[in-house]
Design a protein around this motif. Structure first.
Motif: not given
Length: 275
Positions: A11-15, A47-71
């Motif tokens: 939600a934060e990244l989308r906004k 799980i098949v959408l994780l990479t696409s979501i990360a690309d659209i929101l400008g983060v890595t899959t790892s950051e997306l799964l951990n719920g924070e940037k630069n983790s």
């Protein structure tokens, strides 16, 4: 890994990107309701959408799964997170499917009960023959719903339900037919024998869960004493031979089947040792 945290992060990244839920959903080819559920922590992305979501929101899959940037998470932890996430999403899908099947099964039985009741009332102006399907439907629902709802974990609960309700079910049927048959003396004996057999098979597979072929072979061999006990019990009420040629043929086939399974298990075990 926290689903609520992941949802809030999305939600934060989308906004930040000034993307609406509908825009994100359109890019992912899903509904905006699905995105809304993610962000509220009610569900998680496939799980098949994780990479696409990360690309659209400008983060890595790892950051997306951990719920924070630069983790700062190592590769091994990231893989573990992905595997855990995959397991959670699969389990949720299984639970959803089980719930849908359970509800559908219940509705089908309920529809059958209602239909039979209406037809019986219209024809006989009361409950006569419809009592058979009604009582049977209730009994079947009580026995089946644990397995449908919980899968393998529900087998024990189904057996418990069968053990508890089988005799009351027979007594209800006997009351419906007004005790004009040998249903109670024969039915109760046969049902108790069957329940004991099913419990034995369940326990065999539970204790030999890593040796399915052996468990199957033992269960097959148990059919022989089961049939003999049934034949003895029936001979008390009806003039039937204790054992005949067809029983011998069936027993022979069961023994051959069990031996084949044990041989296959032995060969498989030897191959595993060599490897």
């Amino acid at each position: 890994m926290n689903e609520n945290r992941i949802g809030q992060f999305i939600a934060e990244l989308r906004k930040e990107k000034k993307i609406t839920q509908k825009d994100l959903a359109t890019q992912l080819h899903i509904t905006d309701k699905a995105v809304s559920k993610w962000e509220r922590g009610l569900s998680c992305p496939d799980i098949v959408l994780l990479t696409s979501i990360a690309d659209i929101l400008g983060v890595t899959t790892s950051e997306l799964l951990n719920g924070e940037k630069n983790s700062s998470v190592d590769a091994e932890t990231t893989v573990d997170n992905i595997l855990n996430y995959a397991e959670k999403t699969v389990n949720k899908k299984i639970v959803t499917i089980q719930n849908i099947v359970a509800i559908s099964f219940s509705l089908v039985l309920l529809l059958g009960v209602i239909t039979c009741s209406i037809c019986d009332m219209a024809i006989s102006h009361g409950f006569t023959w419809s009592l058979y399907p009604i009582s049977t439907s209730i009994f079947v629902w009580l026995i089946s719903i644990p397995v449908i709802k919980f899968g393998k974990k529900g087998i024990m609960y189904s057996l418990i339900s069968l053990s508890v309700f089988i005799i009351p079910f027979i007594l209800v049927l006997n009351a419906i037919i007004e005790g004009k048959t040998l249903l109670v003396p024969i039915g109760i004996r046969m049902s108790l024998i069957a329940v004991v057999f099913l419990w034995l098979v369940y326990l065999i597979f539970r204790f030999l869960k890593n040796r399915i072929l052996v468990a199957t072979a033992i269960s097959l061999l148990l059919i022989i004493p089961l049939c003999l006990i049934i034949n003895v019990s029936l001979s008390i009420f009806i003039s039937e031979p204790f054992i005949d040629i067809w029983d011998m043929i069936a027993f022979g086939a069961v023994i051959i089947g069990a031996v084949i399974l044990l041989i296959i298990e032995s060969v498989r075990k030897k191959r595993m040792v060599k490897e």
